[in-house]
Each structure stands twice: as structure tokens, then as C-alpha cells.
Design a protein around this motif. Structure first.
Motif, PDB file in Angstrom:
ATOM      1  N   GLY A 186       0.777  -1.232   0.000  1.00  0.00           N
ATOM      2  CA  GLY A 186       0.000   0.000   0.000  1.00  0.00           C
ATOM      3  C   GLY A 186       0.804   1.275   0.000  1.00  0.00           C
ATOM      4  O   GLY A 186       0.231   2.379  -0.081  1.00  0.00           O
ATOM      5  N   VAL A 187       2.123   1.199   0.089  1.00  0.00           N
ATOM      6  CA  VAL A 187       2.981   2.380   0.110  1.00  0.00           C
ATOM      7  C   VAL A 187       3.607   2.588  -1.264  1.00  0.00           C
ATOM      8  O   VAL A 187       4.162   1.651  -1.855  1.00  0.00           O
ATOM      9  CB  VAL A 187       4.089   2.241   1.173  1.00  0.00           C
ATOM     10  CG1 VAL A 187       4.995   3.465   1.171  1.00  0.00           C
ATOM     11  CG2 VAL A 187       3.477   2.030   2.552  1.00  0.00           C
ATOM     12  N   ASP A 188       3.546   3.817  -1.770  1.00  0.00           N
ATOM     13  CA  ASP A 188       4.094   4.107  -3.097  1.00  0.00           C
ATOM     14  C   ASP A 188       5.573   3.743  -3.170  1.00  0.00           C
ATOM     15  O   ASP A 188       6.356   4.067  -2.267  1.00  0.00           O
ATOM     16  CB  ASP A 188       3.937   5.594  -3.428  1.00  0.00           C
ATOM     17  CG  ASP A 188       2.505   5.968  -3.754  1.00  0.00           C
ATOM     18  OD1 ASP A 188       1.744   5.087  -4.182  1.00  0.00           O
ATOM     19  OD2 ASP A 188       2.144   7.148  -3.562  1.00  0.00           O
ATOM     20  N   TYR A 189       5.948   3.076  -4.286  1.00  0.00           N
ATOM     21  CA  TYR A 189       7.351   2.746  -4.539  1.00  0.00           C
ATOM     22  C   TYR A 189       7.884   3.699  -5.598  1.00  0.00           C
ATOM     23  O   TYR A 189       7.292   3.853  -6.670  1.00  0.00           O
ATOM     24  CB  TYR A 189       7.496   1.298  -5.023  1.00  0.00           C
ATOM     25  CG  TYR A 189       8.916   0.931  -5.376  1.00  0.00           C
ATOM     26  CD1 TYR A 189       9.823   0.562  -4.389  1.00  0.00           C
ATOM     27  CD2 TYR A 189       9.364   0.961  -6.700  1.00  0.00           C
ATOM     28  CE1 TYR A 189      11.134   0.236  -4.695  1.00  0.00           C
ATOM     29  CE2 TYR A 189      10.672   0.643  -7.027  1.00  0.00           C
ATOM     30  CZ  TYR A 189      11.549   0.270  -6.023  1.00  0.00           C
ATOM     31  OH  TYR A 189      12.849  -0.040  -6.338  1.00  0.00           O
ATOM     32  N   LYS A 238       4.836  -9.892   0.977  1.00  0.00           N
ATOM     33  CA  LYS A 238       4.441  -8.517   0.700  1.00  0.00           C
ATOM     34  C   LYS A 238       3.479  -8.509  -0.483  1.00  0.00           C
ATOM     35  O   LYS A 238       3.514  -9.398  -1.342  1.00  0.00           O
ATOM     36  CB  LYS A 238       5.662  -7.643   0.397  1.00  0.00           C
ATOM     37  CG  LYS A 238       6.618  -7.490   1.581  1.00  0.00           C
ATOM     38  CD  LYS A 238       7.740  -6.522   1.280  1.00  0.00           C
ATOM     39  CE  LYS A 238       8.692  -6.410   2.456  1.00  0.00           C
ATOM     40  NZ  LYS A 238       8.030  -5.826   3.648  1.00  0.00           N
ATOM     41  N   THR A 239       2.636  -7.507  -0.527  1.00  0.00           N
ATOM     42  CA  THR A 239       1.700  -7.335  -1.635  1.00  0.00           C
ATOM     43  C   THR A 239       2.193  -6.219  -2.549  1.00  0.00           C
ATOM     44  O   THR A 239       2.523  -5.118  -2.081  1.00  0.00           O
ATOM     45  CB  THR A 239       0.292  -6.988  -1.120  1.00  0.00           C
ATOM     46  OG1 THR A 239      -0.192  -8.046  -0.297  1.00  0.00           O
ATOM     47  CG2 THR A 239      -0.674  -6.793  -2.285  1.00  0.00           C
ATOM     48  N   ILE A 240       2.270  -6.515  -3.837  1.00  0.00           N
ATOM     49  CA  ILE A 240       2.706  -5.537  -4.831  1.00  0.00           C
ATOM     50  C   ILE A 240       1.557  -5.286  -5.802  1.00  0.00           C
ATOM     51  O   ILE A 240       1.046  -6.223  -6.425  1.00  0.00           O
ATOM     52  CB  ILE A 240       3.934  -6.028  -5.613  1.00  0.00           C
ATOM     53  CG1 ILE A 240       5.114  -6.286  -4.675  1.00  0.00           C
ATOM     54  CG2 ILE A 240       4.337  -5.017  -6.675  1.00  0.00           C
ATOM     55  CD1 ILE A 240       6.348  -6.775  -5.391  1.00  0.00           C
ATOM     56  N   PHE A 276      -1.438  -4.903 -12.258  1.00  0.00           N
ATOM     57  CA  PHE A 276      -1.020  -6.147 -11.612  1.00  0.00           C
ATOM     58  C   PHE A 276      -1.292  -6.106 -10.115  1.00  0.00           C
ATOM     59  O   PHE A 276      -1.402  -5.036  -9.504  1.00  0.00           O
ATOM     60  CB  PHE A 276       0.466  -6.429 -11.868  1.00  0.00           C
ATOM     61  CG  PHE A 276       1.389  -5.323 -11.435  1.00  0.00           C
ATOM     62  CD1 PHE A 276       1.940  -5.304 -10.157  1.00  0.00           C
ATOM     63  CD2 PHE A 276       1.709  -4.279 -12.298  1.00  0.00           C
ATOM     64  CE1 PHE A 276       2.795  -4.290  -9.756  1.00  0.00           C
ATOM     65  CE2 PHE A 276       2.566  -3.252 -11.908  1.00  0.00           C
ATOM     66  CZ  PHE A 276       3.109  -3.256 -10.630  1.00  0.00           C
ATOM     67  N   ASN A 277      -1.413  -7.291  -9.540  1.00  0.00           N
ATOM     68  CA  ASN A 277      -1.651  -7.467  -8.111  1.00  0.00           C
ATOM     69  C   ASN A 277      -1.054  -8.812  -7.708  1.00  0.00           C
ATOM     70  O   ASN A 277      -1.596  -9.864  -8.047  1.00  0.00           O
ATOM     71  CB  ASN A 277      -3.149  -7.433  -7.813  1.00  0.00           C
ATOM     72  CG  ASN A 277      -3.445  -7.406  -6.324  1.00  0.00           C
ATOM     73  OD1 ASN A 277      -2.719  -8.000  -5.529  1.00  0.00           O
ATOM     74  ND2 ASN A 277      -4.514  -6.732  -5.943  1.00  0.00           N
TER      75      ASN A 277
END
Length: 327
Positions: free
Chosen positions: A205-208, A315-317, A302-303
Motif C-alpha cells: 500500500g505504500v508508493d514505490y 508482501k503485496t505488490i 497487476f496485483n
């Protein structure tokens, strides 16, 4: 029966390796020189080896030197085969699997039998055993013996043993000895290319934030060709990557793997990765949707859930991409 395959081997491009300022002069160094016995800066450029009992002498060489890695390759146009070496440093010295296990993506040794031929890839004894390779012994020793900063040439020696899966499901072995690259030229006259490639991602949930997106076309042992998309943050050396089967059209595809495949079949690759603090997370589950695809451009979302085997952390991307596929 499931059969393990080795990590993908990059042949057609080196885009997945991050570009950076070169250690000897500024800029990315690259050469693609037709040697043909001609001399470079007054000295002959030589790339040779023995493949089994056969003499290999390249007439075309490629060399790239950056802060991050060295790539050296020699191609024999009469047979269309090549030997490729990628090292995780530009320093004079000796390189083996024992010291470079953690840098496997930047320690590549391979002999490729032409564009549509088998790729014989080096691995450590431990990795070869894990992959079920029989009668294999690691012999990889690569030495950079000199870098001439004035003439912009690199020299050294190499040897390694490579393996490849054949069509009948068996494993073939090639032993490369007496390798020598001498006065191979590298230059610094390639300008930086502007890119319209975009990879937007969130990690839990945090911007990369990525500083650069590299897109390459990958030929992989045991899998169908696919696009590799890598967004890298140069500040902390982290990266987010996607793998997308090149043949896929608009639609949604579940995560798959290029590490295993039913014998005799090529795996369809859809996946994601995340590298941070020397930890690599690979796809566990999830999906990717191609929302638009033309001859020049591909876009999608994508998820994925990615997993690190060392820490057992997940981790979720999530995110989106838009890339140029004319590569």
C-alpha cells in the motif's frame, strides 16, 4: 514429473542490468566491434576458448563496463554461437561461484549455440544439485587481468562448465576451457536514451519510487520468451520487477513460474519480484491484466503476493505499467 530449470539467461539484451556512471570514465561503455584480425589501438583484440575439443575464435566482441558490472561476449559468426560473461564488479581479480552466489543475476557464464540453439549455463555445485542436474561439476574461474584506461580495453581469462536441458528431457554438458579475452575494446560514445516506459507500484500500500525503468526481451531455458520490466530505486538499490509472456494478448493471467515445467513443455511466465536490503521476494500468487497491446506498446495492471524464502515474509505488490515492446 516436474523438472527444475535454471534461472533465465539474458541473451538478446542487457537492459535488466542497471546503468550507472562508469568507474574509469563517465558514461556507459559499450562496443560491438568486428575484430576480424584487425588491431585495436595498436593491439589485436582476441576472444578465444576451447569448447570441449573444438577451438572457438570470435570475430565479433561486445564489452560493457560500469560501476555495477562487466559484460564481455564473443560471437563466432560462421556458426552463430557465442560465449557470454557477466561479472558483478569491474575490478581486476578472480571471480568464482563461491564468492558470487549472492550476485547470481550479475554472475552469468554461458555458451549459446546460435539464436535458436541451446544455452549452456554455469551454476554452482549447490544450485546444480538443487535443480537435479546430473554429472555436473562447477569449474568456473574468471580473471580480469587488466583494464587499460587510456586505450579503453579489457583483458582476462576464463573457464566454466555449462549445462542445458535437451528436447528429450536429458541434460547436456559443455566444458569451456582455455578462455582468453585480450584487448577487448570498450567505448563511451553511446548517448543515454530517453524512455517512455512506466512502472508504477505500491508495496503493501505504500508508493514505490523508481529512478529508472528497464525493459528487455528474455530468452529462457524451459520457458516461453517474455518481457522483463524492472524499476529500480538507485538510492537504496531496491527494485520491482515484472515478467510477462511475450505471446499474451489483452486479458488477465494468473501468476506462474519459470523455475519448473512439465517435461517436454514450455512454461508460460507471469510473475513479479521485489528486491530490498539484499532480500529477494518472488511471486507466490496473484495476477496481471494486459489492458492494451499494439505492435509498439503494452499497458496493464497487476496485483501479486511475493514471498521471501529466507525470512518467510510476504508482501503485496500492486500497480500498473506502460512499456514500449519494439525491442
Amino acid at each position: 514429473m516436474k523438472k527444475k530449470y535454471f534461472l533465465f539467461l539474458l541473451i538478446s539484451t542487457i537492459g535488466f542490468l542497471s546503468s550507472c556512471n562508469q568507474d574509469f570514465d563517465s558514461g556507459l561503455d559499450f562496443s560491438n566491434s568486428e575484430n576480424n584480425g584487425n588491431e585495436s589501438a595498436g593491439e589485436k583484440a582476441i576472444f578465444s576458448a576451447k569448447i570441449g575439443d573444438e577451438e572457438f575464435v570470435a570475430n565479433t566482441t561486445t564489452a560493457v563496463v560500469t560501476d555495477d558490472y562487466v559484460l564481455i561476449a564473443g560471437t563466432r559468426s560462421s556458426k552463430g554461437d557465442l560465449i557470454q560473461i557477466i561479472l558483478p564488479s569491474n575490478k581486476v581479480g578472480t571471480y568464482t561461484w563461491a564468492e558470487n552466489q549472492e550476485n547470481a543475476e550479475k554472475f552469468v557464464l554461458a555458451y549459446v549455440q546460435g539464436v535458436d540453439g541451446y544455452a549452456f549455463v554455469s551454476a554452482s555445485n549447490e544450485d546444480a544439485a538443487f535443480l537435479g542436474v546430473q554429472n555436473y561439476t562447477d569449474t568456473a574461474i574468471i580473471k580480469i587481468t587488466g583494464v587499460n584506461k587510456t586505450k579503453k580495453t579489457i583483458s582476462g581469462t576464463f573457464q566454466f562448465t555449462g549445462f542445458s536441458d535437451t528436447e528429450d528431457g536429458s541434460t547436456a554438458i559443455k566444458v569451456i576451457t582455455k578462455g582468453n579475452f585480450e584487448n577487448i575494446p570498450y567505448t563511451d560514445d553511446i548517448p543515454a536514451e530517453d524512455s517512455d516506459d512506466v512502472l508504477k507500484a505500491k508495496i503493501d500500500g505504500v508508493d514505490y519510487t523508481n529512478n529508472k525503468v528497464d525493459v528487455s526481451s528474455v530468452i529462457a531455458s524451459g520457458s516461453n520468451p517474455y518481457y522483463s520490466i524492472v524499476g529500480k530505486n538507485n538510492n537504496d538499490n531496491s527494485s520491482v520487477g515484472l515478467m510477462i509472456n511475450k505471446s499474451y494478448s489483452v486479458g488477465t493471467y494468473e501468476a506462474s513460474s519459470n523455475l519448473s515445467v512439465e517435461e517436454g513443455e514450455l512454461v508460460n511466465v507471469i510473475g513479479a519480484s521485489y528486491r530490498t536490503n539484499d532480500l529477494l521476494y518472488n511471486s507466490k500468487s496473484g495476477s496481471l491484466t494486459i489492458t492494451s497491446k499494439t505492435a509498439e506498446k503494452m499497458e496493464g495492471t497487476f496485483n501479486f503476493v511475493v514471498h521471501n524464502f529466507t525470512t518467510d515474509d510476504e508482501k503485496t505488490i500492486t500497480g500498473s505499467f506502460s512499456i514500449d515492446i519494439k525491442i
